[in-house]
Design a protein around this motif. Sequence first.
Motif, short mmCIF file in Angstrom:
data_model
loop_
_atom_site.label_atom_id
_atom_site.label_comp_id
_atom_site.label_asym_id
_atom_site.label_seq_id
_atom_site.Cartn_x
_atom_site.Cartn_y
_atom_site.Cartn_z
N ASN A 145 6.40 8.63 -4.00
CA ASN A 145 5.54 8.17 -4.96
C ASN A 145 4.23 7.69 -3.50
O ASN A 145 3.09 6.60 -4.05
N GLY A 146 5.38 7.78 -2.23
CA GLY A 146 3.67 7.71 -1.08
C GLY A 146 4.30 6.33 -0.92
O GLY A 146 3.39 5.30 0.17
N LYS A 147 5.39 4.99 -1.29
CA LYS A 147 5.49 4.02 -0.87
C LYS A 147 6.13 3.85 0.20
O LYS A 147 7.15 5.16 0.41
N ILE A 148 6.76 3.48 1.18
CA ILE A 148 6.79 3.16 3.05
C ILE A 148 8.01 2.41 2.03
O ILE A 148 8.35 1.09 2.02
N VAL A 149 9.46 2.62 2.08
CA VAL A 149 10.83 2.10 2.12
C VAL A 149 11.10 1.53 3.44
O VAL A 149 12.24 1.06 3.00
N ALA A 150 11.09 1.97 4.74
CA ALA A 150 11.03 1.69 5.60
C ALA A 150 11.04 2.18 7.33
O ALA A 150 9.67 3.37 6.74
N SER A 151 10.55 1.55 7.94
CA SER A 151 9.99 1.76 9.13
C SER A 151 10.50 1.40 10.13
O SER A 151 11.73 0.86 9.97
N LEU A 152 10.58 2.17 11.10
CA LEU A 152 12.01 2.00 12.28
C LEU A 152 10.98 2.64 13.45
O LEU A 152 10.02 3.55 14.07
N PRO A 176 1.31 -1.50 -0.16
CA PRO A 176 -0.01 0.11 0.21
C PRO A 176 1.09 1.56 -0.01
O PRO A 176 1.90 1.15 0.75
N ARG A 177 0.12 2.14 -1.07
CA ARG A 177 1.41 3.78 -0.94
C ARG A 177 0.26 4.68 -0.11
O ARG A 177 -0.99 4.03 -0.09
N ILE A 178 1.07 5.10 0.49
CA ILE A 178 0.59 6.66 1.00
C ILE A 178 -0.31 7.63 0.55
O ILE A 178 0.86 8.33 -0.17
N PRO A 179 -1.23 8.31 0.33
CA PRO A 179 -2.49 8.35 -0.65
C PRO A 179 -1.82 10.28 -0.37
O PRO A 179 -1.53 10.57 1.05
#
Length: 173
Positions: A144-151, A32-35
């Motif tokens: 582009n809205g893609k979550i590429v990382a999370s911490l 899912p992408r963040i709109p």
Amino acid sequence: MIGKTGKRLGIIMFAVAIIAGAYVFASNFLQPRIPDSLLFHDLKGKNVAFKNFKGEIGTVVIFTATWCTYCREEIKVAKPIFEDNAPRGINFMMVFQDYDVGDIRRYRKATKIPWPVVQKTDYVMKMFDRSEKGLPSAYFVASNGKIVASLTGRNSATHYPEAIDLLFEEHFK
């Protein structure tokens, strides 16, 4: 001539290749992408769309709460990273999970948070899959809205530079 063992090995290798291909497809195309239209509540109670916070390269979305001790530490570490990266097209924003706007305003003033501050909404929590996640948590959202990382958790801000590099990689693909 290939024996039974060779055929089995071939079938296993084929199955592994199919599974690996499906994983790559799912992680790149089905995530899912963040709109841009995702709505947050500002501290005046107005809805504000995510597009108003986006950086040219990406956005670091930090989830926090006024009662979170580790979150105060996170802000101290994140400030110089923000100052170094804001001119490079990386914006930061902070999403408070608190309900009391007065508490958030006092906290922001006391910690001198230099980036935009908003309140969560149920839909924001769903889009970032915030069920059962600890604090502080940072999501690195590419342009582009893609979550590429999370911490998540204590000292996670020390890993921001590596995650920010992923924002640049995604942007220049």
